[in-house]
Design a protein around this motif. Structure first.
Motif, mmCIF file in Angstrom:
data_model
loop_
_atom_site.group_PDB
_atom_site.id
_atom_site.type_symbol
_atom_site.label_atom_id
_atom_site.label_comp_id
_atom_site.label_asym_id
_atom_site.label_seq_id
_atom_site.Cartn_x
_atom_site.Cartn_y
_atom_site.Cartn_z
ATOM 1 N N LEU A 167 0.808 -1.224 0.000
ATOM 2 C CA LEU A 167 0.000 0.000 0.000
ATOM 3 C C LEU A 167 0.843 1.277 0.000
ATOM 4 C CD1 LEU A 167 -2.831 -1.024 2.515
ATOM 5 C CD2 LEU A 167 -2.835 -1.136 0.012
ATOM 6 N N GLY A 168 2.145 1.118 0.131
ATOM 7 C CA GLY A 168 3.015 2.281 0.103
ATOM 8 C C GLY A 168 2.933 3.150 1.346
ATOM 9 N N VAL A 169 2.732 2.501 2.481
ATOM 10 C CA VAL A 169 2.682 3.233 3.759
ATOM 11 C C VAL A 169 3.642 2.552 4.733
ATOM 12 C CG1 VAL A 169 0.295 4.000 3.418
ATOM 13 C CG2 VAL A 169 0.750 1.832 4.604
ATOM 14 N N SER A 170 3.791 3.128 5.925
ATOM 15 C CA SER A 170 4.694 2.539 6.912
ATOM 16 C C SER A 170 3.989 1.429 7.674
ATOM 17 C CB SER A 170 5.153 3.617 7.900
ATOM 18 O OG SER A 170 4.080 3.991 8.749
ATOM 19 N N PRO A 171 4.769 0.481 8.226
ATOM 20 C CA PRO A 171 4.172 -0.583 9.047
ATOM 21 C C PRO A 171 3.386 -0.016 10.231
ATOM 22 C CG PRO A 171 6.400 -1.190 8.433
ATOM 23 C CD PRO A 171 6.208 0.242 8.008
ATOM 24 N N GLY A 172 3.883 1.088 10.806
ATOM 25 C CA GLY A 172 3.169 1.708 11.919
ATOM 26 C C GLY A 172 1.783 2.193 11.513
#
Length: 203
Positions: A167-172
């Protein structure tokens, strides 16, 4: 003769419906498709009068745009088939409703679909009342678009890091979305959240 495109998952089901429609004196099945991309291509090349589209083939958010393109291009109409058990999808489809789109329950007899093709081609409204009732009975979706997206990917069993990468986001960020989803659904696990969301037609 009503030139018809069939966009339905499963060659067996699609083929059976194609045979029923082709047996009608006034309906000609000119193209078949099983993905959103092939539907778009078939609309341009086959130029059907009516496209019968299963909502599982073309994503809900693309239906109105696809139907508008068909109408602008050659006056084509769209007959959408919806699984009544996934009435949440229908609410989203109805929100994008336009006069050139008809709606039928996916489980209606093939002859009813043939009648629907004729009605839509003639510019008559086609809206299965049972679908409307089912849609109105579904609780409003409490999940945001991003939460639905994360949960939909998580349903495949991907670990957080892979979801984030896809999704192109951070794991957090993924963890935060999943935490919000679990709080909103009352689920104790990710799998339970997926089950609840699917049963409620939120994803």
């Amino acid at each position: 003769m009503v030139r018809t495109l069939l966009a339905i998952e499963g060659r067996l089901v699609r083929g059976a419906l194609a045979q029923v429609l082709a047996a009608q004196e006034d309906i000609d099945v000119v193209a078949e498709a099983d993905t959103a991309d092939t539907v778009h291509a078939a609309l341009l090349t086959a130029r059907p009068d009516v496209a019968v589209i299963d909502v599982d083939v073309v994503p809900v958010e693309q239906l109105a745009r696809l139907a508008a393109a068909a109408d602008d291009n050659h006056g084509g109409r769209v007959l959408v088939l919806v699984d009544r058990r996934r009435a949440g999808r229908l609410r989203a489809v109805l929100a994008e409703h336009h006069g050139w789109i008809g709606f039928l329950d996916r489980d209606v007899p093939p002859e009813r679909i043939a009648d629907g093709v004729r009605q839509v081609a003639d510019g008559q409204p086609v809206l299965d009342p049972d679908l409307v009732v089912a849609a109105l009975d579904v609780a409003d979706n409490p999940l945001t678009a991003r939460e639905r997206e994360v949960l939909d990917v998580a349903a495949d069993g991907m670990p957080v890091r892979e979801i984030a990468q896809k999704l192109g986001v951070s794991p957090g960020t993924v963890r935060n979305h999943l935490s919000h989803v679990m709080a909103k659904t009352g689920a104790r696990t990710r799998l339970e959240a997926v089950r609840i969301a699917r049963e409620s037609c939120w994803i």
